[in-house]
Design a protein around this motif. Structure first.
Motif, short mmCIF file in Angstrom:
data_model
loop_
_atom_site.label_atom_id
_atom_site.label_comp_id
_atom_site.label_asym_id
_atom_site.label_seq_id
_atom_site.Cartn_x
_atom_site.Cartn_y
_atom_site.Cartn_z
N PRO A 114 0.50 -1.32 0.27
CA PRO A 114 -0.31 0.36 0.26
C PRO A 114 1.32 1.44 0.12
N LYS A 115 1.77 1.16 0.92
CA LYS A 115 2.54 2.35 0.61
C LYS A 115 3.51 3.24 -0.25
N ALA A 116 3.83 1.65 -1.22
CA ALA A 116 4.66 1.71 -2.68
C ALA A 116 3.44 2.07 -3.38
N GLU A 117 2.22 1.97 -3.52
CA GLU A 117 1.18 1.83 -4.90
C GLU A 117 0.88 3.06 -4.32
N ALA A 118 1.44 4.14 -3.12
CA ALA A 118 0.28 5.32 -2.53
C ALA A 118 1.23 6.57 -3.20
N TRP A 119 2.46 5.45 -3.37
CA TRP A 119 4.00 6.59 -3.45
C TRP A 119 4.13 6.22 -5.03
N LEU A 120 3.54 5.18 -5.93
CA LEU A 120 3.88 5.02 -7.19
C LEU A 120 2.50 5.94 -7.98
N ALA A 121 1.10 5.79 -7.57
CA ALA A 121 0.40 6.44 -8.42
C ALA A 121 0.62 7.99 -8.36
N ALA A 122 0.92 8.67 -7.67
CA ALA A 122 0.92 9.47 -7.23
C ALA A 122 1.92 10.41 -8.43
N ARG A 123 2.59 9.76 -8.71
CA ARG A 123 3.86 10.27 -9.54
C ARG A 123 3.83 9.33 -11.18
N LEU A 124 2.97 8.10 -11.44
CA LEU A 124 3.66 6.85 -12.56
C LEU A 124 2.15 6.38 -13.01
N ARG A 125 1.87 6.46 -13.64
CA ARG A 125 0.28 5.88 -14.29
C ARG A 125 -0.16 3.96 -14.30
N TYR A 126 -1.55 3.47 -13.82
CA TYR A 126 -1.33 2.13 -13.37
C TYR A 126 -1.24 1.37 -15.08
N VAL A 127 -0.36 0.08 -14.80
CA VAL A 127 -0.44 -0.63 -16.25
C VAL A 127 -1.49 -1.34 -16.27
N VAL A 128 -2.65 -2.00 -17.08
CA VAL A 128 -3.75 -3.12 -16.67
C VAL A 128 -2.88 -3.66 -17.77
N ASN A 129 -2.94 -4.94 -16.57
CA ASN A 129 -2.30 -6.36 -18.33
C ASN A 129 -3.85 -7.19 -18.95
N ASP A 130 -4.73 -6.53 -20.40
CA ASP A 130 -6.25 -7.47 -20.33
C ASP A 130 -5.71 -8.25 -20.43
N GLY A 131 -4.49 -9.58 -21.23
CA GLY A 131 -3.82 -10.70 -21.44
C GLY A 131 -3.95 -12.12 -20.17
N SER A 132 -2.24 -12.31 -21.03
CA SER A 132 -1.65 -13.45 -19.61
C SER A 132 -0.20 -12.86 -19.51
N HIS A 133 0.34 -13.37 -18.57
CA HIS A 133 1.84 -13.73 -18.22
C HIS A 133 2.16 -13.89 -19.19
N ILE A 134 1.94 -14.57 -20.33
CA ILE A 134 2.49 -15.36 -21.43
C ILE A 134 2.11 -14.10 -22.40
N LEU A 135 1.00 -14.05 -22.65
CA LEU A 135 0.79 -12.40 -23.92
C LEU A 135 -0.25 -11.99 -23.36
N PRO A 136 1.00 -10.22 -22.71
CA PRO A 136 0.26 -9.47 -22.48
C PRO A 136 -0.02 -8.19 -23.18
N LYS A 137 -1.30 -8.70 -22.80
CA LYS A 137 -1.81 -7.00 -23.57
C LYS A 137 -2.12 -5.97 -22.91
N LEU A 138 -0.68 -5.72 -22.34
CA LEU A 138 -0.94 -4.12 -21.41
C LEU A 138 -1.42 -2.62 -22.34
N ARG A 139 -1.72 -2.24 -21.14
CA ARG A 139 -2.15 -0.66 -21.98
C ARG A 139 -2.47 0.16 -20.40
N PHE A 140 -2.81 1.47 -20.82
CA PHE A 140 -2.06 2.42 -19.18
C PHE A 140 -4.23 2.09 -18.97
N ALA A 141 -4.29 2.15 -17.40
CA ALA A 141 -5.63 2.13 -17.07
C ALA A 141 -6.51 3.33 -17.69
N ASP A 142 -6.24 4.23 -17.86
CA ASP A 142 -6.76 5.59 -18.27
C ASP A 142 -7.08 5.88 -19.91
#
Length: 166
Positions: free
Chosen positions: A134-162
């Protein structure tokens, strides 16, 4: 500017590191004891294979110690990954997003944070304990955007959360 944000591996991963290190040391001592107590029964091929296995066990013990020392900290506008022998600096200006990866092995969760650049190329994967997330997430969320993986770890489909799904 010195920051006191230091993130280490979780307790389960550190316990696994001790288990790997101590197991490798015990196996190495057993090999050395077997070679020195019965030298007349050892053939040259057995001695050379014992040496190769010994080198492997030393590497395994080193890996267990490295797991114990895994940590990363945030100092100013840099993320410093502290390895066993050298440190790696990742400037925040190089990063555009981060994501969370949780791997569960036999009911024990191992948590990591993934860092991505502007083209969503993977830059680094660093360990973080469950209580520090939670501490790392709060610090990183204030400076970077979330990246969401709509695929899998083998075939990732990455996108920014927004950004919308395509």
């Amino acid at each position: 500017m010195k920051n006191d944000l230091v993130f280490k591996t979780g307790l389960v991963k550190r316990a696994l590191g001790w288990l790997v290190c101590l197991g490798a040391v015990v196996a190495l001592v057993a090999i050395i004891y077997g070679i020195f107590t019965h030298p007349e029964s050892q053939t040259p091929s057995e001695l050379s294979s014992g040496a190769v296995i010994g080198v492997f066990l030393v590497g395994l013990a080193w890996a267990g110690i490295a797991i114990q020392n895994m940590r990363w900290s945030i100092e100013g506008e840099n993320i410093i990954y502290h390895g066993l022998f050298k440190n790696r600096t990742i400037p925040l200006s190089k990063l555009a997003g981060f994501g969370q990866l949780t791997v569960i092995v036999m009911a024990f969760p191992f948590q990591h944070v993934d860092f991505y650049d502007r083209q969503l190329a993977h830059v680094a994967r660093l360990p973080v304990s469950l209580k520090d997330w939670p501490k790392a997430e709060a610090w990183l969320a204030a400076r970077l955007r979330y990246v969401v993986n709509d695929g899998s770890h083998i075939l990732p489909k990455l996108r920014f959360a927004d950004t919308p799904k395509i």
